[in-house]
Design a protein around this motif. Structure first.
Motif, mmCIF file in Angstrom:
data_model
loop_
_atom_site.group_PDB
_atom_site.id
_atom_site.type_symbol
_atom_site.label_atom_id
_atom_site.label_comp_id
_atom_site.label_asym_id
_atom_site.label_seq_id
_atom_site.Cartn_x
_atom_site.Cartn_y
_atom_site.Cartn_z
ATOM 1 N N MET A 1 0.854 -1.200 0.000
ATOM 2 C CA MET A 1 0.000 0.000 0.000
ATOM 3 C C MET A 1 0.887 1.246 0.000
ATOM 4 S SD MET A 1 -3.109 1.010 2.583
ATOM 5 C CE MET A 1 -2.166 0.426 3.970
ATOM 6 N N ASP A 2 0.426 2.286 -0.661
ATOM 7 C CA ASP A 2 1.190 3.519 -0.792
ATOM 8 C C ASP A 2 1.329 4.201 0.573
ATOM 9 O OD1 ASP A 2 2.330 5.901 -1.474
ATOM 10 O OD2 ASP A 2 1.057 6.252 -3.211
ATOM 11 N N GLN A 3 2.559 4.256 1.075
ATOM 12 C CA GLN A 3 2.797 4.877 2.378
ATOM 13 C C GLN A 3 2.430 6.353 2.365
ATOM 14 O OE1 GLN A 3 3.589 3.409 5.126
ATOM 15 N NE2 GLN A 3 4.003 5.175 6.446
ATOM 16 N N ALA A 4 2.534 6.990 1.196
ATOM 17 C CA ALA A 4 2.211 8.414 1.114
ATOM 18 C C ALA A 4 0.757 8.671 1.493
ATOM 19 C CB ALA A 4 2.491 8.938 -0.294
ATOM 20 N N LEU A 5 -0.134 7.744 1.168
ATOM 21 C CA LEU A 5 -1.544 7.922 1.525
ATOM 22 C C LEU A 5 -1.734 7.871 3.044
ATOM 23 C CD1 LEU A 5 -3.424 5.812 -1.177
ATOM 24 C CD2 LEU A 5 -3.037 8.286 -1.120
ATOM 25 N N ILE A 6 -1.032 6.944 3.699
ATOM 26 C CA ILE A 6 -1.136 6.839 5.149
ATOM 27 C C ILE A 6 -0.610 8.109 5.808
ATOM 28 C CG2 ILE A 6 -0.295 5.576 7.170
ATOM 29 C CD1 ILE A 6 -0.244 3.062 5.440
ATOM 30 N N VAL A 7 0.502 8.606 5.302
ATOM 31 C CA VAL A 7 1.079 9.835 5.844
ATOM 32 C C VAL A 7 0.129 11.013 5.619
ATOM 33 C CG1 VAL A 7 2.976 11.484 5.628
ATOM 34 C CG2 VAL A 7 3.447 9.021 5.590
ATOM 35 N N PHE A 8 -0.429 11.098 4.426
ATOM 36 C CA PHE A 8 -1.345 12.201 4.109
ATOM 37 C C PHE A 8 -2.576 12.170 5.018
ATOM 38 C CE2 PHE A 8 -5.079 13.660 1.650
ATOM 39 C CZ PHE A 8 -4.738 15.006 1.543
ATOM 40 N N ILE A 9 -3.139 10.997 5.247
ATOM 41 C CA ILE A 9 -4.303 10.877 6.134
ATOM 42 C C ILE A 9 -3.949 11.367 7.538
ATOM 43 C CG2 ILE A 9 -5.804 9.210 7.308
ATOM 44 C CD1 ILE A 9 -5.757 7.571 4.684
ATOM 45 N N ALA A 10 -2.779 10.966 8.027
ATOM 46 C CA ALA A 10 -2.363 11.384 9.374
ATOM 47 C C ALA A 10 -2.213 12.902 9.458
ATOM 48 C CB ALA A 10 -1.060 10.692 9.757
ATOM 49 N N VAL A 11 -1.604 13.510 8.463
ATOM 50 C CA VAL A 11 -1.433 14.964 8.461
ATOM 51 C C VAL A 11 -2.792 15.656 8.397
ATOM 52 C CG1 VAL A 11 -0.516 16.936 7.167
ATOM 53 C CG2 VAL A 11 0.893 14.893 7.481
ATOM 54 N N ALA A 12 -3.680 15.142 7.531
ATOM 55 C CA ALA A 12 -5.004 15.754 7.390
ATOM 56 C C ALA A 12 -5.788 15.686 8.696
ATOM 57 C CB ALA A 12 -5.778 15.054 6.271
ATOM 58 N N GLU A 13 -5.678 14.579 9.427
ATOM 59 C CA GLU A 13 -6.459 14.406 10.651
ATOM 60 C C GLU A 13 -5.822 15.105 11.844
ATOM 61 O OE1 GLU A 13 -7.034 10.180 10.957
ATOM 62 O OE2 GLU A 13 -8.630 10.195 9.422
ATOM 63 N N LYS A 14 -4.502 15.144 11.895
ATOM 64 C CA LYS A 14 -3.817 15.836 12.996
ATOM 65 C C LYS A 14 -3.694 17.335 12.744
ATOM 66 C CE LYS A 14 -2.986 12.236 15.544
ATOM 67 N NZ LYS A 14 -3.623 12.075 16.867
ATOM 68 N N LYS A 15 -3.822 17.736 11.458
ATOM 69 C CA LYS A 15 -3.696 19.139 11.060
ATOM 70 C C LYS A 15 -2.335 19.714 11.453
ATOM 71 C CE LYS A 15 -8.650 20.279 11.223
ATOM 72 N NZ LYS A 15 -9.129 18.900 11.437
ATOM 73 N N HIS A 16 -1.324 18.850 11.469
ATOM 74 C CA HIS A 16 -0.005 19.288 11.924
ATOM 75 C C HIS A 16 1.030 18.260 11.493
ATOM 76 C CE1 HIS A 16 3.026 20.971 14.649
ATOM 77 N NE2 HIS A 16 2.205 22.005 14.828
ATOM 78 N N GLN B 1 8.411 15.012 3.020
ATOM 79 C CA GLN B 1 8.827 14.426 1.739
ATOM 80 C C GLN B 1 7.708 13.579 1.128
ATOM 81 O OE1 GLN B 1 12.529 12.314 2.012
ATOM 82 N NE2 GLN B 1 12.439 11.537 -0.088
ATOM 83 N N TYR B 2 7.034 12.805 1.950
ATOM 84 C CA TYR B 2 5.914 12.002 1.445
ATOM 85 C C TYR B 2 4.793 12.899 0.906
ATOM 86 C CZ TYR B 2 7.394 7.327 2.932
ATOM 87 O OH TYR B 2 8.032 6.117 3.054
ATOM 88 N N ILE B 3 4.499 13.983 1.608
ATOM 89 C CA ILE B 3 3.433 14.882 1.162
ATOM 90 C C ILE B 3 3.806 15.534 -0.173
ATOM 91 C CG2 ILE B 3 2.136 16.985 1.694
ATOM 92 C CD1 ILE B 3 1.337 14.525 3.353
ATOM 93 N N ARG B 4 5.055 15.980 -0.298
ATOM 94 C CA ARG B 4 5.487 16.582 -1.572
ATOM 95 C C ARG B 4 5.404 15.568 -2.705
ATOM 96 N NH1 ARG B 4 9.428 19.058 1.784
ATOM 97 N NH2 ARG B 4 10.980 17.481 1.193
#
Length: 297
Positions: free
Chosen positions: A1-16, A33-36
């Motif tokens: 599974m794409d780790q970038a999606l997991i990272v993006f979800i965490a950033v979106a939910e934590k807002k930080h 780096q994952y978000i970029r």
């Protein structure tokens, strides 16, 4: 599974970024780096940043919604493969609307744990609309709701009847047995305490009003059954509540059922699962348990 999606979800939910990095046990530069990389892949910015927090823009909201679904699908795929080799086990995300979730579900969960100790239930409580949408989106494995919520991505199955009663505080002037059966018009001057829009209890109340051609002169809207019960006990008004929810109060004598013509009102509880060909073994055994043992409080 794409780790970038997991990272993006965490950033979106934590807002930080920092909080997301802590949750994922990563460094903040790695998160950035994952978000970029994800933003390069989709071809646009997904987050708006300021000094205090980050927030989703319109494109980010689209990606977030589908990322949650993709991650959920991957998790279910892995669970289904595991089920081919093992008995029911693993995390089971259960959603329930307030009445069933707060007053009936604990007994069913206790039974589930006695039969399948390797299943790890995670419970979410919400109104019928929210739970149904979460199941359809793959955020929950199974839901129990108080009313039908038709959706092309859901399989909906009735499993228990709920009888709903008009209740008032103990000692209410209309609760005296010598008064006999009441017409609902006799409650026109009472304040009716109702649940919020989207709730199965609210839908049942509105259906009762429509059936009788009745409209109370005064209403209060509260977001929880427990708060409504305590408000009725305090004499703030009357309400239509599930028999499952008022058992203790009736036994203690703090609430009284009003003998109103046309009541109790009957409705169904429904099991909702994704309309898919395969479900995890944990989902199936919990569904079977509900159909077999969930019909009575």
């Amino acid at each position: 599974m794409d780790q970038a999606l997991i990272v993006f979800i965490a950033v979106a939910e934590k807002k930080h970024f920092t909080r997301a990095a802590e949750e994922l046990h990563m460094t903040q530069p790695a998160v950035s780096q994952y978000i970029r990389a994800l933003e390069r892949t989709v071809g646009t910015r997904l987050l708006e940043r300021d000094r205090k927090q980050v927030r989703l823009n319109k494109a980010g909201e689209i990606v977030y919604r589908h990322a949650k679904e993709i991650v959920g699908l991957y998790g279910r795929m892995q669970s289904l493969v595991d089920d081919l080799l093992h008995q029911a086990s693993g995390r089971l995300a259960i959603g329930a609307s307030y009445t069933f979730g707060e007053y009936a579900l604990p007994r069913i969960i206790a039974r589930l744990q006695s039969l399948y100790p390797s299943v790890k239930p995670a419970i979410s409580i919400g109104n019928t609309k929210d739970i149904s949408e979460a199941v359809a989106a793959g955020e929950l494995d199974i839901g129990v709701v108080e009313g039908e919520f038709p959706h092309e991505r859901l399989r909906i199955e009735p499993f228990a009847e709920d009888r709903m009663h008009v209740v008032a505080m103990a000692g209410h002037r209309l609760a005296q047995t010598e008064r006999g059966r009441l017409g609902i018009d006799e409650l026109a001057d009472e304040t009716w305490i109702v649940r919020e829009s989207g709730s199965g209890t609210r839908k049942a109340t509105e259906s009762m009003f429509a059936r009788f051609g009745f409209e109370p002169r005064s209403r209060m809207e509260f977001g929880s059954t427990q708060l409504i019960k305590e408000s009725v006990e305090a004499g703030l008004g009357v309400s239509l509540l599930s028999g499952w929810a008022i058992r203790k109060e009736l036994a203690l004598g703090t609430l009284r059922v009003l003998d109103v013509a046309g009541t109790p009102v009957s409705r169904q509880f429904y099991v909702v699962i994704p309309a898919a060909d395969f479900h995890t073994r944990a989902t199936e055994v919990f569904r079977e348990l509900l159909l077999r043992e969930g019909a009575h409080p």
